[in-house]
Design a protein around this motif. Sequence first.
Motif, short mmCIF file in Angstrom:
data_model
loop_
_atom_site.label_atom_id
_atom_site.label_comp_id
_atom_site.label_asym_id
_atom_site.label_seq_id
_atom_site.Cartn_x
_atom_site.Cartn_y
_atom_site.Cartn_z
N ASN A 16 10.51 -8.30 13.89
CA ASN A 16 10.55 -8.07 12.43
C ASN A 16 9.85 -9.16 11.54
O ASN A 16 9.29 -9.21 10.27
CB ASN A 16 11.81 -7.89 11.97
N ASN A 20 7.33 -5.46 8.60
CA ASN A 20 8.71 -5.33 7.33
C ASN A 20 9.01 -3.92 7.49
O ASN A 20 8.69 -3.68 6.16
CB ASN A 20 7.95 -6.04 5.69
N GLU A 21 9.33 -3.78 8.47
CA GLU A 21 9.95 -2.15 8.58
C GLU A 21 11.57 -2.48 9.36
O GLU A 21 10.95 -3.12 10.05
CB GLU A 21 8.56 -1.22 9.11
N ASP A 22 11.48 -1.01 9.46
CA ASP A 22 13.40 -1.69 10.80
C ASP A 22 12.71 -1.20 11.51
O ASP A 22 12.24 0.00 12.24
CB ASP A 22 14.21 0.00 9.96
N GLY A 72 9.28 7.99 11.75
CA GLY A 72 9.11 6.45 12.53
C GLY A 72 7.95 6.70 14.08
O GLY A 72 8.27 8.39 14.47
N THR A 90 10.70 2.45 12.08
CA THR A 90 10.71 3.62 11.37
C THR A 90 9.87 3.47 9.96
O THR A 90 9.86 1.66 9.56
CB THR A 90 12.30 3.35 10.87
N GLY A 91 9.64 4.48 9.91
CA GLY A 91 8.50 4.35 8.66
C GLY A 91 7.67 5.13 8.68
O GLY A 91 7.49 6.23 9.62
N ILE A 96 2.25 2.26 10.02
CA ILE A 96 2.67 2.64 11.63
C ILE A 96 2.39 2.66 13.10
O ILE A 96 2.77 1.86 13.37
CB ILE A 96 4.06 3.87 11.69
#
Length: 365
Positions: A16, A20-22, A72, A90-91, A96
């Motif tokens: 992380n 900057n994504e889950d 994602g 996720t994205g 991604i």
Amino acid sequence: MVISKAIAKSIVDEINTIINEDINFINTNGIIIYSTDKKRISTFHQAGFICVKENVDVIVKDLHTYKGSRPGINMPVVFKNEVIGAIGITGIGKEIIKYSTIIKKMTEILIKENYNQSIEAKNREGIKYYIEGLIHGDNLNKEIDFSDKFQDKMILAVGKNSTSHISIEYIDQIYEILNKYLYSKNCIYAVFFNEIVIYSFHWDLDITYKQLEKVSNKINLATNYNLKFGISESFNNIELSKEMYKQANIALNWGEISETNKKFYEYKNFDLELLLTSVDKNSLSKYRSTVLSNIEDKDFNIYKNLIETYVKNNGSIIKCADELFIHKNTVQYRLNKLKEITGYDPRNINDLIRLHIGFMITNVD
């Protein structure tokens, strides 16, 4: 290999920092064991489950195709040819996909590092248990065997910080230093709560002492510990470890009392001190009372330091005065006063020996 929540958290948190994504870590049962989105922890992730079972990347494009999954990409995490979980980002979009290969490799590297650390920790504990068995005469760890290292000449060193116990926060740093300067150099070692115990099987003891000096200096720089070592006599039978451990501790205890500026104290360099250590404490206490009982408590350390320094400098008044930072006439006065108080004349060799032993006994107590 089963990934714990703690390991999953460390991996997700590390990844992380660069994207900057889950991020989700999914176990082999399809359960998210850690996520940057805390609400999703412990929920089922169907895309991740398929990813693990079929060992394929699974791209999710909508919220409906896979239960519990969001748009994602999910990638299998492989360790030692086994899929041990999945890492999900996720994205939506090319960014991604671009990061996915890097994230997968990074995850597998972190898994490997964690595995190596756990193996090292297990080895540490095994060696620690093995050494503990040797120095206390208990049962040995049968899973570890260092018989190939045992030689005709070895020494046992005990290192202690003179001001406090070894803090757990410094254990890893201390092991890093020991590994760097002693590992594969015919040594085994362990760090305990209050001491470091080192077996050196090197045939050249001068080299061993140089290694220990380097270790002591490096640990001092890293932790600010004033590490000092007591060193046993050389021995050739590992079954003598308990006695050698005792020797190293005796040398360390006496050394710190008599020669505070040194880092190493060898058992073989002590003689009268060892004799006093072997006498029962009641006899020692009786002897001390006979010789020193008339000295007032407030003056005791003054005369103790005087006699220790006087003996150390072979009866030289000038050298004694210089070391104590007092005038030579003050030394003369105190020697005369001590004779008056105790009845023993420090200028008489027999009386000096009695006084010296009396003051040394206080160190045994």
